[in-house]
Design a protein around this motif. Sequence first.
Motif, mmCIF file in Angstrom:
data_model
loop_
_atom_site.group_PDB
_atom_site.id
_atom_site.type_symbol
_atom_site.label_atom_id
_atom_site.label_comp_id
_atom_site.label_asym_id
_atom_site.label_seq_id
_atom_site.Cartn_x
_atom_site.Cartn_y
_atom_site.Cartn_z
ATOM 1 N N GLU A 44 0.801 -1.213 0.000
ATOM 2 C CA GLU A 44 0.000 0.000 0.000
ATOM 3 C C GLU A 44 0.839 1.271 0.000
ATOM 4 N N ARG A 45 2.113 1.147 -0.376
ATOM 5 C CA ARG A 45 2.948 2.347 -0.401
ATOM 6 C C ARG A 45 2.364 3.370 -1.371
ATOM 7 N N VAL A 46 2.359 4.603 -0.972
ATOM 8 C CA VAL A 46 1.825 5.669 -1.810
ATOM 9 C C VAL A 46 2.943 6.162 -2.723
ATOM 10 N N LYS A 47 2.658 6.193 -4.002
ATOM 11 C CA LYS A 47 3.621 6.718 -4.953
ATOM 12 C C LYS A 47 3.346 8.207 -5.140
ATOM 13 N N SER A 50 0.728 9.327 -7.797
ATOM 14 C CA SER A 50 -0.630 8.975 -7.381
ATOM 15 C C SER A 50 -1.130 9.900 -6.285
ATOM 16 N N TYR A 51 -0.238 10.202 -5.341
ATOM 17 C CA TYR A 51 -0.612 11.093 -4.243
ATOM 18 C C TYR A 51 -0.951 12.486 -4.768
ATOM 19 N N LYS A 54 -4.288 12.430 -6.655
ATOM 20 C CA LYS A 54 -5.406 12.326 -5.717
ATOM 21 C C LYS A 54 -5.645 13.664 -5.018
ATOM 22 N N THR A 55 -4.564 14.303 -4.590
ATOM 23 C CA THR A 55 -4.686 15.589 -3.905
ATOM 24 C C THR A 55 -5.281 16.636 -4.836
#
Length: 85
Positions: A44-47, A50-51, A54-55
Amino acid sequence: MANVNIRNLPDEVHRAIRIQAAQHGRSTEAEIRHILERAAMARERVKLGSYLAKTAAELGGLTDEEHALFEQVRVKSPARAAHFE
């Protein structure tokens, strides 16, 4: 393979790991390896990309004007290697 020594591990943590190991049918050492592998190799590491996407979506994304501005300044030719001579 590497070896790791863990000093000053609180007794209650060691006891909890021993109990988990027994519940999972593993040795304490195998349980610790399993815990460390799960923590280090988390799926589930956030790349970053992607972060950021999403933001941006949560903040309403780009307006049409902002999108047009990025398209104007975007470099359309492929990147070239830098030469340091």
